[in-house]
Structures are given as C-alpha cells and as structure tokens.
Enzyme design. Structure first.
Site, PDB file in Angstrom:
ATOM      1  N   ARG A 171      -2.596  -2.100  -3.486  1.00  0.00           N
ATOM      2  CA  ARG A 171      -3.889  -1.519  -3.163  1.00  0.00           C
ATOM      3  C   ARG A 171      -4.041  -0.220  -3.947  1.00  0.00           C
ATOM      4  NH1 ARG A 171      -5.548   2.446   1.618  1.00  0.00           N
ATOM      5  NH2 ARG A 171      -7.768   2.346   1.275  1.00  0.00           N
ATOM      6  N   GLU A 180      -7.456  -6.769   4.716  1.00  0.00           N
ATOM      7  CA  GLU A 180      -7.364  -6.279   3.336  1.00  0.00           C
ATOM      8  C   GLU A 180      -6.118  -6.817   2.628  1.00  0.00           C
ATOM      9  OE1 GLU A 180      -8.048  -2.525   5.275  1.00  0.00           O
ATOM     10  OE2 GLU A 180      -9.157  -1.823   3.532  1.00  0.00           O
ATOM     11  N   HIS A 189     -13.085   1.341   0.477  1.00  0.00           N
ATOM     12  CA  HIS A 189     -12.929   0.225   1.423  1.00  0.00           C
ATOM     13  C   HIS A 189     -13.546  -1.081   0.899  1.00  0.00           C
ATOM     14  CE1 HIS A 189     -13.265   3.617   4.638  1.00  0.00           C
ATOM     15  NE2 HIS A 189     -11.978   3.364   4.424  1.00  0.00           N
ATOM     16  N   ARG A 235     -13.409  13.870   8.592  1.00  0.00           N
ATOM     17  CA  ARG A 235     -14.303  14.200   7.465  1.00  0.00           C
ATOM     18  C   ARG A 235     -15.734  14.391   7.947  1.00  0.00           C
ATOM     19  NH1 ARG A 235     -12.208   9.233   4.486  1.00  0.00           N
ATOM     20  NH2 ARG A 235     -10.138   9.869   3.821  1.00  0.00           N
ATOM     21  N   ASN A 239       0.870  -1.181   0.000  1.00  0.00           N
ATOM     22  CA  ASN A 239       0.000   0.000   0.000  1.00  0.00           C
ATOM     23  C   ASN A 239       0.908   1.233   0.000  1.00  0.00           C
ATOM     24  OD1 ASN A 239      -1.876   1.985   0.379  1.00  0.00           O
ATOM     25  ND2 ASN A 239      -2.781   1.106   2.229  1.00  0.00           N
TER      26      ASN A 239
END
Ligand code: ADP
Length: 395
Positions: free
Chosen positions: A88, A381, A177, A238, A7
């Site tokens: 990713r 993941e 996600h 956020r 990643n």
C-alpha cells in the site's frame, strides 16, 4: 498461490496473506515498535491472536521474522509459495493512475513524492526494500491510495491558486483512501445487481482518517481529501477544511510557527480538538451520553460536513443511486449513519433504523421507500491489493 498484502509505517508493518485466486485469508498480523528492544510481533491464525515481545532492529528484521514464523508455524512449507507482494502506497501523485510492478524507476518516483507525504511514503520505501532484500525473486506491486482519484478532471482537482503552483510544484488535489472507495463502490454495484458503469455512488470512508468520494460510472469524479489528507471533513484529529487565514491569524496571536500550526491541524483538531475528550468516536459517544456538550458538538460538526459533501456530490453527479458507509466509524457507528442520512433526507434517502442497528456486516440499510439506496460495506483494502498483485504481475 499465496499473495501478501503489506502496509509499512514508520515503526510498524501490517501484513495479510491470501490464498489466491480463492481470496481466502490465511494469516494476518502486525509488527509494531520496530527499532525498539521490546517490539511486538502479533500474528492471527485460525482466528486466534498470538503476540511476542522481542527486539526488532529494523524493517528487514521484521520481514525476516515474519517469514521465519510462516515457516515455523507451517503456514507455508517453503517461501517459494509466496508468489507476490503488494504494498500500500499513500501518495502516487501525478505519476500513477493504476497499480504497477515495482522497479527502480517506480521506487525513484515514490521517493520523489515523499515531499507530499513524508510520514507515509518514506516508510513504504523501507518496507519495499526489506521485502526485495529478503525475497529477491518475488514480484512486488505498488498499489496507490491516490490512483483511483486520477480520473478527476481539472475542474475538480485544481485549486484556484496561481497556475504556476500547479504546473511547477504540482499543487492540486490527489485524494486518499482510493483503494477503499473503489472497493466499496464496485461491491455496491454487485450488491445492487447492476453494472457500476450505470451508477452514481457516494462512498463515505469514515475512519480515524475520513474522506468522501463521488463515483460516477465506476470512476471517481471528486473526492474530499486534497494535496494531503488534511482537507475535507473533520476527522479524529484533523480539522478538515478551514479558511487558511486562520493560520496567519493564530501565528500572530499566539506566536506559532507554520510547522507547529499544521501539526495542530493534523494532530490536535477534529474530534479531539473540539471535544477535548478523545479522537475516538466511541469515547465521544460515551461522553455525549453522559451530557458532554462539546463531545456532541464535535460529532455534529462532522455530520454536517459529511452531509454538505453528499449534497454537493449529488449535484455534481446529477443524482445519486447509492450512498455507502465504510471504515471504523462507517462500519460500526449506527448513530453516525443515522445522523448523516437524516441530514440528507431531502435527497430522498431514508434509513431502515432496525436494519441500520448493526456493526461490520455487508448490508443494505435503507428503507423500502428510500429513493436512494444506502449500504454498509466493510472495506477490504488488503484484498484489493492482493487482487492487483495477481493482475499486474500476471499471476
Ligand atoms: P484508521 O484506519 O483511519 O486508523 P479506522 O478505520 O480503524 O481508522 O477507524 C477508527 C475509528 O473507528 C475510531 O474513531 C473508532 O472509534 C471507530 N470504531 C472502531 N470500532 C468501533 C465500534 N465498534 N463502534 C464505534 N466506533 C468504532
């Protein structure tokens, strides 16, 4: 064989190497502060973390350092043992509904999609380039955060805006996600001993970034994030959903520019903005316990919005068999899970409070008389990425 899951961020590169198909983690770590004289290289071997401070000029140097360390530490005897690399990728846009072997046309498409996710896709490309340079013979596979959401139909992914914005500029929901939502939904079906095709599952990925998905018959039919990860529930920094007119109103009142406003909604809102304390749920809980009302409010706003999504997805799927919690907050914060399930109790979901009092373990946490099963499933993941490398590169 050894498969590396990667990643790459703008100044960091996370890695996790698996022995496949056994799915055993061999090593993992992160290179941080790439570009600086005092970058960090951290590697975990047999549960023990080792950190080194050194100059790392760019991502290629970071990859070379990582590979040198694998040899030096005897983790691999030769680099030939690494048979595939999975990357990713945050934004796959309308191009990718599955993981793909990376070639020049894939790189061009990821590059084109930078407009939608400049902070993510550009560093991903730098990471891909670095691995292709240092290990030219090894297949690289792109695994997109958006591909699991490509099964949404138009009524779920379209915004009610001028149609040309969609046809010409591709403005629509893409979600995020996806690798995590897919992993926990399929794992949930395994834990329930049922075929995922027969289940309606709501997956709650609650980390610093957070999203909720409706997974019906193993396919995502709706998700809370949108064109970008700003949409949906409030998160660490956020805002999640709000009336877009807030932007023009605040521009007029305070003289903000558009970029500045979007940055505030991305970086200074959510937990941090409402509480004024922190973007970290642990800090908020501590402040709340000490009597800070704004910290409690920041958490309550988020819990209410999570419950709103669960209710909406319950209706959209025509029921729900299981609700799953995952990621940093979903896996670690018992109070969050308790508050959310309490707020959707009208759907027949009920927690076993004792079973819920755990962190980071795979577990059913609903009570025996709950009509809806509730699970805590730590996300994997990187493992999903390694599995996709095996599948897509035919290893
Ligand atoms: P991301 O990958 O989006 O950066 P994570 O999945 O790592 O985020 O989640 C970060 C969030 O998880 C933070 O709000 C943090 O407080 C929370 N978290 C991590 N560990 C714990 C814990 N032990 N208890 C409560 N919250 C935790």
């Amino acid at each position: 064989m050894k498969i590396m899951s990667v990643n790459a961020g703008s100044s960091s590169l996370k890695f996790k190497m698996y022995e496949m198909p056994e799915e055993k983690v061999i090593t993992e770590g992160i290179v941080e502060r790439i570009g600086l004289e005092d970058a960090y290289f951290t590697i975990k071997i047999n549960g023990e973390k080792q950190k080194e401070v050194l100059p790392i000029k760019d991502h290629s140097v970071a990859v070379q350092k990582l590979l040198d360390e694998l040899i030096k530490r005897g983790i691999v005897k030769s680099l030939d043992e690494i048979q595939g690399i999975g990357h990713r990728i945050v934004q796959g846009g309308w191009y990718f509904d599955d993981s793909v072997l990376i070639d020049q046309s894939v790189i061009d498409k990821i590059d084109e999609l930078c407009a939608l996710a400049p902070l993510h896709n550009r560093p991903h490309l730098i990471g891909i380039d670095a691995f292709r340079k240092v290990l030219p013979a090894v297949p690289n596979v792109a695994v997109f955060d958006t591909s699991f959401h490509q099964t949404m139909t138009e009524e779920a992914f379209m915004y009610a805006i001028p149609y040309e914005w969609y046809t010409e500029q591709k403005v629509r929901k893409y979600g995020a996600h996806g690798t995590s939502h897919k992993y926990v939904a399929y794992r949930c079906a395994e834990l329930m001993g049922k075929d995922v095709k027969d289940l309606k599952i709501i997956t709650c990925h609650l980390g610093n970034g957070a999203s909720i998905s409706a997974v019906k018959g193993g396919k995502c039919i709706d998700t809370s994030m949108g064109l970008t990860p700003l949409e949906g529930i409030p998160m660490g920094t956020r805002s999640g959903n709000l009336d877009p007119t807030v932007l023009s109103y605040m521009a007029e009142k305070k003289g903000y520019g558009l970029d500045e406003l979007i940055t505030i909604l991305n970086k200074k809102s959510g937990y941090l903005g409402v509480s004024g304390v922190s973007n970290d749920s642990r800090d908020l809980e501590e402040a709340m316990d000490a009597g800070n009302e704004r910290a409690k409010l920041a958490l309550d706003i988020q819990y209410k919005r999570i419950a709103d999504y669960i209710g909406s997805y319950y209706v959209y799927m025509g029921g729900v068999d299981a609700i799953v919690f995952t990621a940093g907050i979903g896996e670690n914060c018992a109070r969050c899970r308790e508050q959310v399930i309490e707020r959707v109790s009208v759907l027949g979901a009920k927690l076993d409070l004792e079973a819920n009092n755990v962190r980071g373990v795979e577990k059913e946490i609903s009570s025996q008389d709950s009509k809806v099963k509730v699970y805590l499933i730590p996300t994997e993941e990187e493992l999903m990425i390694a599995r996709d490398v095996m599948r897509v590169a035919n290893l």
